[in-house]
Design an enzyme around this catalytic site. Sequence first.
Site, PDB file in Angstrom:
ATOM      1  N   ASP A   1       0.861  -1.172   0.000  1.00  0.00           N
ATOM      2  CA  ASP A   1       0.000   0.000   0.000  1.00  0.00           C
ATOM      3  C   ASP A   1       0.910   1.238   0.000  1.00  0.00           C
ATOM      4  OD1 ASP A   1      -3.097   0.796   1.779  1.00  0.00           O
ATOM      5  OD2 ASP A   1      -2.044   1.809   0.155  1.00  0.00           O
TER       6      ASP A   1
HETATM    7  C1  GLC Z   1      -4.187   4.584   0.136  1.00  0.00           C
HETATM    8  C2  GLC Z   1      -5.110   3.459   0.480  1.00  0.00           C
HETATM    9  C3  GLC Z   1      -5.275   2.451  -0.623  1.00  0.00           C
HETATM   10  C4  GLC Z   1      -5.128   3.124  -1.977  1.00  0.00           C
HETATM   11  C5  GLC Z   1      -3.698   3.606  -2.075  1.00  0.00           C
HETATM   12  C6  GLC Z   1      -3.415   4.315  -3.410  1.00  0.00           C
HETATM   13  O1  GLC Z   1      -3.421   4.932   1.251  1.00  0.00           O
HETATM   14  O2  GLC Z   1      -4.852   2.754   1.688  1.00  0.00           O
HETATM   15  O3  GLC Z   1      -6.569   1.856  -0.456  1.00  0.00           O
HETATM   16  O4  GLC Z   1      -5.418   2.203  -3.006  1.00  0.00           O
HETATM   17  O5  GLC Z   1      -3.354   4.475  -1.004  1.00  0.00           O
HETATM   18  O6  GLC Z   1      -4.148   5.493  -3.486  1.00  0.00           O
END
Ligand code: GLC
Length: 738
Positions: free
Chosen positions: A262
């Site tokens: 993430d």
């Molecule tokens: C965010 C979220 C995730 C998302 C990613 C990219 O922090 O936790 O769900 O897909 O970053 O935006």
Amino acid sequence: MERSKLKSLLAELTLDEKIGQLVQLSGEFYNASDISLGPQRKLGITQRTVDLSGSVLNVVGAENIRAVQKDHLQKSKHAIPLLFMADIVYGYRTIYPIPIGMGSSWNPELIQKAYKSTAEEAYAGGVHVTFAPMVDLVRDPRWGRTLESTGEDPYLNSQFAKAMVNGFQFGLNEGKGIASCVKHFAAYGAAEAGREYNSADMSLVNLYQNYLPAYKAAVKAGAKMVMTSLSTLNGVPSTADRWLIQDVLRKQWGFEGVVISDYASVFELIQHGFAKDAVDAAGKALQAGVDIDMKSPCYAQGLQPLLEDGKLSIDKIDDAVWRVLTLKNNLGLFENPYRGASSELEKTTILTESKRKVARQVSRESLVLLKNDNDILPLNIKDNKSVALIGPYSSEKELLGLWAVHGDRQATVTFEDGIREYLGEKLNVAKGTDIIRDVAFFDQSGMIPGLAKKVISSDEIESDNFKSALATANEADIIIFTCGEHTMQSGEAGSRTKLRLPENQMRLFNALVQTNKPIITVVVSGRPLILSEVAEKSQALIQAWFPGTEGGHALADIIFGKTNPSGRLSMSMPFNEGQLPMSYNYLSTGRPERTSQHVGRFVSRYIDAPTKPLYSFGYGLSYGKVRYHDLQCVNNIQKSGFLEVSIKIDNVGKYDRDEVVQVYIHDIEASIVQPIRRLIDFKKVHIRTGESRAVNFLIDKNKLGFYDQQGNFRVEPGRFKLFVGKSSEDTLEENFVL
Ligand code: GLC
């Protein structure tokens, strides 16, 4: 490209070219005019890394993507195309109700159609991979990301996970659709106390029985990518959890696709206290099985030193690069790096009437009618009653929710728009008050530009709005009161400890109550709120969630009876915050409140609140009345391995309806204590007024099984209770023996 040629390509890559494929950066690294002044200063990313990077997050739009891809290919010696990934969680430009709302539809087939429709829009916009579905099970609405989940039940969540993946990836092998990245692996929704990014800690029984099934369903449905969670599970950050990624995801579930971290979660291994520095974090994440490092400098800076120090084998890097190249190849990007990106296609695909039609139907089926005293709904426009639409959400376009990051807010049909199509000039509208009037909230919440308006009226305007609303209410026969939480109070980093309407909205509501006119309350929120007081004083209560682009049409269709509401809660609505976390599938305890041999206080309950939620999982009202009877359970498990369950339903009301028939079991005695009720099947069936019909289920005996402390699945003989009905609490009951 032939596999053999792809293998040769991998062999030709230099080390930094390989590492580049494992780095994902955000849009500003590709669009910023002066890259040295851009965010790279925060990340220490060199221009070389940008030129060699393998994927981009949240750059969308045909022209945008074609320009970035073209520029990138010109710099890429081996012409390896970028993968474009984006958060397309519940819609691209046409936005559907938030997933906690879609979970209330109990209609995976319709949701699959909606996600196919979304994929068509995103495909035209040039997107290759979506960071969705988010399938984190949630039992605590204090957590802001309740918004993105389909709710508290592993079986229902699994049906939606499968449907969403199949919708996104429809036609993928024929070059259509977009690849799905299921997230957040794993158990991010179990954040302790509902506090965002907080640790999750649970037994393997709970993990396997409740929190893992939906990820597994998404993987079995063919999701091409898995995103690790930002949080820790049982003390180990998921982004560096070998057991979770290597043993569960790859060995037990057979997942061969790409694993992505993430946002900056590789770098955050340091803050977790799991890695010494960026280099150590890179090694731990790659060794655990994370292929792509999203928006952190770790892989770019750390993999080469680790290799040179003999702390990492090139095979680990090659395996990760191979999975990334294979995904690009399977999407046909080497032959056509622009894939579906086409301004022409965008014009004929995005926000079309047919897309809106699907969104309107999903929104209709996601609304939940929680109360309807004296059948005040549906309103009959022939009654000539004057209606006042009052409240801060009456004419508000922000009905999309926080993760509709690429949604078109101007395209929203507001509640006023929808209702006025039925009532015309007979409708009077007054805002009454702002959504919230808490300046500090806006300052600390880090308003995301374009996502929601920061509106705090002056005290004078607020006072005028309040007076005008009361005047409008006094002239009307019926009041529709719109209320709820601000979009920025929900979603990621939107954890809250108080889940009630804000004081300014309650002040307006109570003033409306004083008019003694019937009030139909409509709640806009990204989670179940505490509605005890509002429910008591409203004649009708509709949970609208963030209902999406077509929210206004859908609400009006329900209020005026064009559609009979069929939504059923996919998450318990608590009586108060003190009950949290809660879910319907709890264990009996040795002193169950209603059946214990102990009396008085010595049973499992609270002394200052009910044990039950205000509204339970599976609950929702429709217009009219149905009667369930003649539940039959033919136990052919020994011979055929199935239970044959049948129930009769009579529609004795005056409206056709879609009825959600729910099947629960209770394993009465087991080596691992089982919940008093557990959903194992359901059907949404259409029953015309006056019709009687049988609804049948064939229950595979494996649906009766459960996981033990080692994560082993077992089906145990013994006595069971079977419950079939209209909610987790309103059922007929039978017994059977396995
Ligand atoms: C965010 C979220 C995730 C998302 C990613 C990219 O922090 O936790 O769900 O897909 O970053 O935006």
